[in-house]
Design a protein around this motif. Structure first.
Motif, mmCIF file in Angstrom:
data_model
loop_
_atom_site.group_PDB
_atom_site.id
_atom_site.type_symbol
_atom_site.label_atom_id
_atom_site.label_comp_id
_atom_site.label_asym_id
_atom_site.label_seq_id
_atom_site.Cartn_x
_atom_site.Cartn_y
_atom_site.Cartn_z
ATOM 1 N N LEU A 139 0.734 -1.092 0.039
ATOM 2 C CA LEU A 139 -0.065 0.044 -0.049
ATOM 3 C C LEU A 139 0.831 1.347 -0.016
ATOM 4 O O LEU A 139 0.671 2.210 -0.808
ATOM 5 N N LEU A 140 2.013 1.208 0.825
ATOM 6 C CA LEU A 140 2.918 2.346 1.244
ATOM 7 C C LEU A 140 3.643 2.754 -0.325
ATOM 8 O O LEU A 140 4.078 3.696 -0.637
ATOM 9 N N ARG A 141 3.694 1.414 -1.124
ATOM 10 C CA ARG A 141 4.568 1.909 -2.263
ATOM 11 C C ARG A 141 3.656 2.102 -3.475
ATOM 12 O O ARG A 141 4.290 2.228 -4.690
ATOM 13 N N LEU A 142 2.391 2.204 -3.244
ATOM 14 C CA LEU A 142 1.407 2.567 -4.511
ATOM 15 C C LEU A 142 1.705 4.134 -5.024
ATOM 16 O O LEU A 142 2.068 5.046 -4.042
ATOM 17 N N PRO A 143 1.788 4.344 -6.244
ATOM 18 C CA PRO A 143 1.954 5.663 -6.594
ATOM 19 C C PRO A 143 0.760 6.434 -6.097
ATOM 20 O O PRO A 143 -0.524 5.990 -5.645
ATOM 21 N N PRO A 144 1.047 7.671 -5.519
ATOM 22 C CA PRO A 144 -0.118 8.576 -5.195
ATOM 23 C C PRO A 144 -1.237 8.654 -5.784
ATOM 24 O O PRO A 144 -2.435 8.509 -5.069
ATOM 25 N N GLN A 145 -1.370 8.521 -6.951
ATOM 26 C CA GLN A 145 -2.697 8.561 -8.064
ATOM 27 C C GLN A 145 -3.545 7.327 -7.366
ATOM 28 O O GLN A 145 -4.607 7.541 -7.367
ATOM 29 N N VAL A 146 -2.818 6.069 -7.481
ATOM 30 C CA VAL A 146 -3.601 4.931 -7.014
ATOM 31 C C VAL A 146 -3.837 5.028 -5.653
ATOM 32 O O VAL A 146 -5.110 4.687 -5.266
ATOM 33 N N PHE A 147 -3.226 5.244 -4.945
ATOM 34 C CA PHE A 147 -3.526 5.485 -3.364
ATOM 35 C C PHE A 147 -4.639 6.255 -3.503
ATOM 36 O O PHE A 147 -5.599 6.092 -2.548
ATOM 37 N N GLY A 148 -4.616 7.666 -3.987
ATOM 38 C CA GLY A 148 -5.716 8.442 -3.921
ATOM 39 C C GLY A 148 -6.809 8.137 -4.277
ATOM 40 O O GLY A 148 -7.895 8.279 -3.628
ATOM 41 N N ALA A 149 -6.840 7.147 -5.458
ATOM 42 C CA ALA A 149 -8.097 6.774 -5.887
ATOM 43 C C ALA A 149 -8.693 5.595 -4.950
ATOM 44 O O ALA A 149 -9.896 5.613 -4.564
ATOM 45 N N LEU A 150 -7.890 4.858 -4.217
ATOM 46 C CA LEU A 150 -8.333 4.040 -3.358
ATOM 47 C C LEU A 150 -8.753 4.722 -1.964
ATOM 48 O O LEU A 150 -9.765 4.054 -1.156
ATOM 49 N N PHE A 151 -8.253 5.638 -1.621
ATOM 50 C CA PHE A 151 -8.515 6.215 -0.194
ATOM 51 C C PHE A 151 -8.723 7.660 -0.538
ATOM 52 O O PHE A 151 -8.079 8.758 0.215
ATOM 53 N N SER A 152 -10.028 8.022 -1.411
ATOM 54 C CA SER A 152 -10.282 9.415 -1.717
ATOM 55 C C SER A 152 -11.115 10.095 -0.793
ATOM 56 O O SER A 152 -11.211 11.507 -1.006
#
Length: 172
Positions: A139-152
């Motif tokens: 989770l911590l290695r996800l690109p910010p855009q992907v992390f942001g989509a998951l935890f928006s």
């Protein structure tokens, strides 16, 4: 040292109230009475925050939460896939808040990098080995855009507003 969960309520609230007064705070973010998922420090944050807002006459208090139904869904999927769920199954049924009681749903996608970094600060709660630790690392290695989509989104309950109120900004 005294753990925060065992700190004297009036002393801790008095210290926080002093900061709220010094800053002329219009709003305090805290936890709900259940501390989200029952963590004793989070429960204490609720009690201290509520009392400090009272002492400082802070006009608004919002309680951080998330939709319980979403957690139940994620927990069920994790169970079916035999993956570690974010919380134990017996905790999820009383964790956070029912969607119908949430008054604020705030889009925080543009802060994905900061949110991911804040989550990284909680690494010690996961442990350093096992599947949960590996998934947390992923989770911590996800690109910010992907992390942001998951935890928006972030969710809050304003105890002063009626259930069913829907706001998209904590300053509304």
């Amino acid at each position: 040292r005294v753990r925060f969960g065992r700190a004297d309520l009036e002393e801790a609230a008095g210290r926080l109230a002093g900061i709220l007064r010094d800053e002329r705070a219009d709003l305090l973010l805290s936890y709900q009475q259940n501390g989200g998922y029952g963590h004793r420090d989070h429960v204490q944050v609720h009690h201290v925050g509520r009392r400090a807002a009272e002492l400082a006459a802070t006009p608004r208090l919002l309680e951080v939460t998330m939709p319980r139904e979403m957690l139940l869904h994620v927990s069920n999927i994790a169970h079916l896939l035999r993956l570690p769920a974010p919380y134990e199954r017996d905790i999820v049924h009383d964790a956070y808040a029912p969607r119908a009681t949430i008054t604020h749903r705030v889009n925080v996608f543009r802060f994905a990098r900061q949110k991911r970094d804040a989550l990284a600060a909680h690494r010690s709660q996961i442990g350093s080995s096992g599947l949960a630790a590996r998934m947390f690392g992923l989770l911590l290695r996800l690109p910010p855009q992907v992390f942001g989509a998951l935890f928006s989104h972030e969710w809050f309950v304003d105890p002063a507003l009626p259930a069913g109120t829907q706001r998209h900004d904590i300053f509304d």
